[in-house]
Design a protein around this motif. Structure first.
Motif, mmCIF file in Angstrom:
data_model
loop_
_atom_site.group_PDB
_atom_site.id
_atom_site.type_symbol
_atom_site.label_atom_id
_atom_site.label_comp_id
_atom_site.label_asym_id
_atom_site.label_seq_id
_atom_site.Cartn_x
_atom_site.Cartn_y
_atom_site.Cartn_z
ATOM 1 N N PRO A 42 6.115 1.573 -1.176
ATOM 2 C CA PRO A 42 4.964 0.804 -0.631
ATOM 3 C C PRO A 42 5.281 0.152 0.722
ATOM 4 O O PRO A 42 6.429 -0.093 1.037
ATOM 5 C CB PRO A 42 4.723 -0.243 -1.697
ATOM 6 C CG PRO A 42 6.096 -0.520 -2.272
ATOM 7 C CD PRO A 42 6.828 0.794 -2.222
ATOM 8 N N HIS A 43 4.220 -0.150 1.486
ATOM 9 C CA HIS A 43 4.311 -0.829 2.775
ATOM 10 C C HIS A 43 3.197 -1.870 2.874
ATOM 11 O O HIS A 43 2.152 -1.732 2.239
ATOM 12 C CB HIS A 43 4.175 0.176 3.933
ATOM 13 C CG HIS A 43 5.250 1.204 3.975
ATOM 14 N ND1 HIS A 43 6.507 0.978 4.500
ATOM 15 C CD2 HIS A 43 5.251 2.503 3.550
ATOM 16 C CE1 HIS A 43 7.235 2.070 4.418
ATOM 17 N NE2 HIS A 43 6.490 3.019 3.838
ATOM 18 N N THR A 44 3.458 -2.873 3.691
ATOM 19 C CA THR A 44 2.386 -3.823 3.976
ATOM 20 C C THR A 44 1.407 -3.180 4.963
ATOM 21 O O THR A 44 1.737 -2.182 5.621
ATOM 22 C CB THR A 44 2.930 -5.123 4.586
ATOM 23 O OG1 THR A 44 3.548 -4.827 5.837
ATOM 24 C CG2 THR A 44 3.948 -5.774 3.660
ATOM 25 N N LEU A 45 0.223 -3.748 5.046
ATOM 26 C CA LEU A 45 -0.775 -3.208 5.956
ATOM 27 C C LEU A 45 -0.310 -3.336 7.407
ATOM 28 O O LEU A 45 -0.621 -2.483 8.252
ATOM 29 C CB LEU A 45 -2.107 -3.942 5.767
ATOM 30 C CG LEU A 45 -3.322 -3.335 6.475
ATOM 31 C CD1 LEU A 45 -3.526 -1.884 6.063
ATOM 32 C CD2 LEU A 45 -4.579 -4.142 6.182
ATOM 33 N N ALA A 46 0.472 -4.376 7.697
ATOM 34 C CA ALA A 46 1.013 -4.544 9.045
ATOM 35 C C ALA A 46 1.961 -3.410 9.382
ATOM 36 O O ALA A 46 1.958 -2.886 10.502
ATOM 37 C CB ALA A 46 1.720 -5.895 9.161
ATOM 38 N N GLU A 47 2.781 -3.006 8.427
ATOM 39 C CA GLU A 47 3.704 -1.895 8.658
ATOM 40 C C GLU A 47 2.959 -0.582 8.837
ATOM 41 O O GLU A 47 3.301 0.232 9.704
ATOM 42 C CB GLU A 47 4.688 -1.797 7.494
ATOM 43 C CG GLU A 47 5.635 -2.993 7.388
ATOM 44 C CD GLU A 47 6.437 -2.982 6.102
ATOM 45 O OE1 GLU A 47 6.047 -2.226 5.176
ATOM 46 O OE2 GLU A 47 7.433 -3.716 6.004
ATOM 47 N N LEU A 48 1.893 -0.370 8.060
ATOM 48 C CA LEU A 48 1.099 0.853 8.197
ATOM 49 C C LEU A 48 0.402 0.881 9.555
ATOM 50 O O LEU A 48 0.307 1.944 10.197
ATOM 51 C CB LEU A 48 0.070 0.932 7.069
ATOM 52 C CG LEU A 48 0.635 1.124 5.649
ATOM 53 C CD1 LEU A 48 -0.496 1.133 4.625
ATOM 54 C CD2 LEU A 48 1.439 2.419 5.542
ATOM 55 N N TYR B 150 0.830 -1.196 0.000
ATOM 56 C CA TYR B 150 0.000 0.000 0.000
ATOM 57 C C TYR B 150 0.870 1.254 0.000
ATOM 58 O O TYR B 150 1.996 1.235 0.496
ATOM 59 C CB TYR B 150 -0.915 0.022 1.244
ATOM 60 C CG TYR B 150 -1.936 -1.085 1.293
ATOM 61 C CD1 TYR B 150 -1.610 -2.339 1.810
ATOM 62 C CD2 TYR B 150 -3.229 -0.879 0.809
ATOM 63 C CE1 TYR B 150 -2.548 -3.354 1.851
ATOM 64 C CE2 TYR B 150 -4.168 -1.892 0.863
ATOM 65 C CZ TYR B 150 -3.820 -3.127 1.378
ATOM 66 O OH TYR B 150 -4.740 -4.119 1.423
ATOM 67 N N PHE B 151 0.301 2.321 -0.554
ATOM 68 C CA PHE B 151 0.927 3.637 -0.521
ATOM 69 C C PHE B 151 0.079 4.552 0.357
ATOM 70 O O PHE B 151 -1.130 4.354 0.503
ATOM 71 C CB PHE B 151 1.034 4.229 -1.935
ATOM 72 C CG PHE B 151 1.981 3.476 -2.835
ATOM 73 C CD1 PHE B 151 1.544 2.358 -3.551
ATOM 74 C CD2 PHE B 151 3.296 3.888 -2.985
ATOM 75 C CE1 PHE B 151 2.411 1.670 -4.382
ATOM 76 C CE2 PHE B 151 4.168 3.195 -3.819
ATOM 77 C CZ PHE B 151 3.727 2.081 -4.511
#
Length: 308
Positions: free
Chosen positions: A19-25, A6-7
């Protein structure tokens, strides 16, 4: 969490980061770097979403997936070792098998299935009342349940406490009816009422208590027979043979007084009935002390081994 990338766009900035994973966000949000209103979009997605709504939707989806409906079998077929652990002498396996509800493996610390699944808390074995008095109360609560099942503890608890109550009442009625009771009551009449006058009420109470115990006694006996896979018709064998014995005795006496040739026939019937009556008594005792049959039968699930 989901490995999709995701951005996001920070407040006051127009350049997407990622981009990042949803866990990182989600981790960045928990640290205060992002908020619930931060715009987020997957790579190539046609529109932006709020980070808080995306995380909530993902958690809801994960929860729904973890609680998918799984058909519970009528009786999970576990090895014989877990049904009769007292007779099991082999090496203890690490797991009993899959849970009927969540399908996770059930770990074993002893050769008996645990009461609950450690993963979903599904009841694997019935939680019967521990004390005999509680089992006695259960027998009375189920006095009109004829098609259920009753454990050994429930049956023998009913027999024990019912006989104790009847014994106490009979002692009082016998004491009240004796001549010693009348004499004793006269000596202490200044302290107590006439004990002898309580004889008739005590006898009536004894008869009433016996009648009260009849229905739950028949019910718990039938359900005990059901628990080992036997029909409640077995309960009729004893009374039928007892009536046959009484009738044959009467007919033997009557035919003997008239020197009838049927005396020998009635005597033979009486002896056969007595032998059968003794056999039925022994058989019923064996039935009453037998352990519950695991799993379900036509009378319902076992109260002791419900899912084995």
């Amino acid at each position: 969490m989901n490995e999709r990338k995701y951005f996001y766009v920070r407040e006051g900035n127009t350049t997407p980061a990622g981009p990042h994973t949803l866990a990182e966000l989600a981790r960045m949000k928990s640290m205060g770097d992002l908020t619930d209103n931060t715009p987020v979009a997957a790579g190539g997605a046609p529109r932006w979403e709020k980070l808080g709504e995306l995380i909530t939707a993902h958690e809801t989806e994960q929860t729904a997936c973890s609680h998918d409906s799984i058909a519970v079998p009528q009786a999970a077929q576990y090895p014989q070792a877990y049904i009769h652990p007292q007779a099991y002498r082999g090496p203890l396996p690490a797991y009993a098998g899959p849970c009927p509800n969540c399908s996770h493996e059930i770990p074993l610390s002893e050769p008996m299935l645990p009461e609950h699944c450690p993963h979903c808390q599904f009841t694997l074995r019935a939680q019967n009342p521990e004390s005999m008095w509680q089992q006695y109360i259960v027998a009375f609560k189920k006095m009109f349940e004829w098609r259920g099942r009753a454990t050994r503890m429930e049956y023998w608890s009913f027999c024990l406490f019912s006989n104790i109550i009847l014994f106490i009442i009979s002692l009082f009625s016998n004491f009240a009816g004796s001549s010693e009771a009348y004499a004793y009551s006269e000596k202490i009449s200044y302290l107590y009422s006439d004990i002898g006058a309580m004889y008739e009420p005590a006898m009536m109470l004894q008869i009433a208590v016996i009648l009260i115990f009849v229905i739950p006694g028949i019910s718990v006996t039938i359900r005990r027979l059901h628990d080992i896979g036997r029909s409640g018709i077995w309960l009729l064998a004893g009374p039928i043979l007892a009536i046959t014995i009484i009738m044959s005795i009467c007919m033997t006496i009557a035919s003997g007084a008239t020197h009838s040739s049927s005396t020998a026939s009635w005597s033979a019937i009486m002896m056969i009935s007595i032998v059968l009556f003794i056999i039925i008594i022994i058989t019923m005792f064996v039935f009453m002390v037998s352990d519950s049959k695991p799993g379900s039968n036509k009378y319902g699930a076992s109260p002791k081994y419900p899912y084995l």
